[in-house]
Motif scaffolding. Structure first.
Motif, PDB file in Angstrom:
ATOM      1  N   VAL A  60     -18.687  -1.904  -7.740  1.00  0.00           N
ATOM      2  CA  VAL A  60     -17.426  -1.339  -7.261  1.00  0.00           C
ATOM      3  C   VAL A  60     -17.649  -0.817  -5.852  1.00  0.00           C
ATOM      4  O   VAL A  60     -18.772  -0.464  -5.478  1.00  0.00           O
ATOM      5  CB  VAL A  60     -16.930  -0.197  -8.168  1.00  0.00           C
ATOM      6  N   SER A  61     -16.598  -0.785  -5.077  1.00  0.00           N
ATOM      7  CA  SER A  61     -16.668  -0.233  -3.722  1.00  0.00           C
ATOM      8  C   SER A  61     -15.409   0.579  -3.469  1.00  0.00           C
ATOM      9  O   SER A  61     -14.353   0.330  -4.071  1.00  0.00           O
ATOM     10  CB  SER A  61     -16.811  -1.344  -2.680  1.00  0.00           C
ATOM     11  N   LEU A  62     -15.521   1.555  -2.596  1.00  0.00           N
ATOM     12  CA  LEU A  62     -14.405   2.451  -2.333  1.00  0.00           C
ATOM     13  C   LEU A  62     -13.336   1.770  -1.484  1.00  0.00           C
ATOM     14  O   LEU A  62     -13.641   1.006  -0.573  1.00  0.00           O
ATOM     15  CB  LEU A  62     -14.902   3.700  -1.594  1.00  0.00           C
ATOM     16  N   THR A  63     -12.103   2.070  -1.798  1.00  0.00           N
ATOM     17  CA  THR A  63     -11.005   1.704  -0.908  1.00  0.00           C
ATOM     18  C   THR A  63     -10.979   2.717   0.234  1.00  0.00           C
ATOM     19  O   THR A  63     -11.720   3.703   0.235  1.00  0.00           O
ATOM     20  CB  THR A  63      -9.670   1.755  -1.663  1.00  0.00           C
ATOM     21  N   ASP A  64     -10.106   2.494   1.199  1.00  0.00           N
ATOM     22  CA  ASP A  64      -9.975   3.467   2.288  1.00  0.00           C
ATOM     23  C   ASP A  64      -9.562   4.828   1.750  1.00  0.00           C
ATOM     24  O   ASP A  64     -10.070   5.875   2.200  1.00  0.00           O
ATOM     25  CB  ASP A  64      -8.959   2.986   3.318  1.00  0.00           C
ATOM     26  N   ASP A  65      -8.633   4.830   0.765  1.00  0.00           N
ATOM     27  CA  ASP A  65      -8.206   6.106   0.163  1.00  0.00           C
ATOM     28  C   ASP A  65      -9.360   6.759  -0.592  1.00  0.00           C
ATOM     29  O   ASP A  65      -9.537   7.989  -0.561  1.00  0.00           O
ATOM     30  CB  ASP A  65      -7.025   5.883  -0.789  1.00  0.00           C
TER      31      ASP A  65
END
Length: 304
Positions: A60-65
């Protein structure tokens, strides 16, 4: 939901998944199942109305939010962690020692290891300066000085008596002899802060006799010059002790007299009861008592 916060555990799950890039690894770290981590993340997304992660299979990777939320949470979560699990040195105390370089090098430092071993939680900052530094209120500071008592807002305690003596290299003593009355004034080194009157009187020299050799403002440098046969130095036993023991300096003559000034421990009244100050002053008095026995034994050996 305005004004309410999500459960702390939900935020911990978010932080772990963000840092590790995997719900499975976050689950291992927090002793949960990957499904439990996924539910915590979904709850936080519902709570915030934001999509926080991009799902790419097991990774998983973070979104901008999500990245923006992690940035905002980093400080508060770190502060909470440190509040519950303080760093190992959180109880470390700092004690400032203000003294002269000669006292620090020749008297204090050879003894200081025993204090550090007994009090590992006290960090010492040793400031060597010719001026008597006045500590700010409630600052943990102990000053060690050789001089006169100072102002009334300070506690001045004499730690030990000292002796004034003439010192020379073995080679210079052989060359000039042991009678101070025949020493040339130019061979007598001068300490700019030392009043030699007491020793000169004890040696039977005329009241108008003046030292005319090289002059120094540091007692340890003065003795270093004497060690290199630059002249005969009037020095304090406490500063000359290690050189006398090693034989690099010897008594140039038999005249020994008490120093006219005190070896002082100086404290501010408003910080004298701080635990780190109390620990150091107690240790310092013990060291001074032991040293005084050395001084008394020295006197006995050199009585004429």
């Amino acid at each position: 939901m305005q004004g309410k916060l999500p459960p702390l555990f939900t935020l911990q799950a978010f932080e772990a998944a963000s840092r590790l890039g995997s719900f499975s690894r976050a689950a291992d770290e927090l002793s949960l199942t990957p499904g439990a981590i996924s539910r915590q993340i979904r709850q936080l997304e519902d709570w915030s109305g934001l999509t926080l992660f991009k799902r790419n299979g097991p990774r998983v990777s973070l979104t901008d939010d999500g990245a923006a939320l992690l940035t905002r949470l980093a400080g508060p979560l770190s502060a909470l962690h440190q509040a519950i699990y303080p760093p190992a040195d959180a109880t470390l105390k700092t004690l400032h020692i203000s003294t002269l370089a000669s006292i620090a090098k020749e008297w204090l430092l050879p003894r200081l290891a025993s204090f550090s071993i007994a009090h590992p939680h006290i960090r010492l900052i040793i400031d060597t300066d010719y001026a008597l530094v006045r500590a700010a209120p409630r600052v943990a500071m102990v000053a060690l000085r050789h001089g006169a008592r100072q102002s009334t807002d300070q506690i001045c305690e004499t730690l030990f008596t000292d002796r004034l003596l003439a010192l020379a290299s073995p080679e210079l003593k052989t060359r000039l002899g042991t009678n101070p009355r025949v020493w040339p004034a130019s061979a007598m080194l001068q300490h700019l802060a030392l009043d030699p009157a007491a020793w000169l009187a004890a040696a039977g020299l005329a009241e108008d006799f003046t030292l005319q050799g090289q002059a120094y403002n540091d007692a340890d440098v003065l003795l270093e010059a004497a060690q290199h046969s630059q002249g005969i130095a009037l020095g304090r036993l406490s500063i000359a002790w290690r050189r006398l023991q090693a034989g690099s300096l010897v008594l140039a003559c038999d005249t020994i007299c008490p120093t006219p000034r005190d070896n002082l421990m100086v404290l501010r009244e408003d910080s004298a009861e701080l635990p780190e100050v109390l620990a150091f002053t107690q240790w310092l008095r013990e060291q001074a008592r032991t040293w005084q026995l050395e001084v008394d034994a020295f006197d006995e050996r050199h009585k004429t």
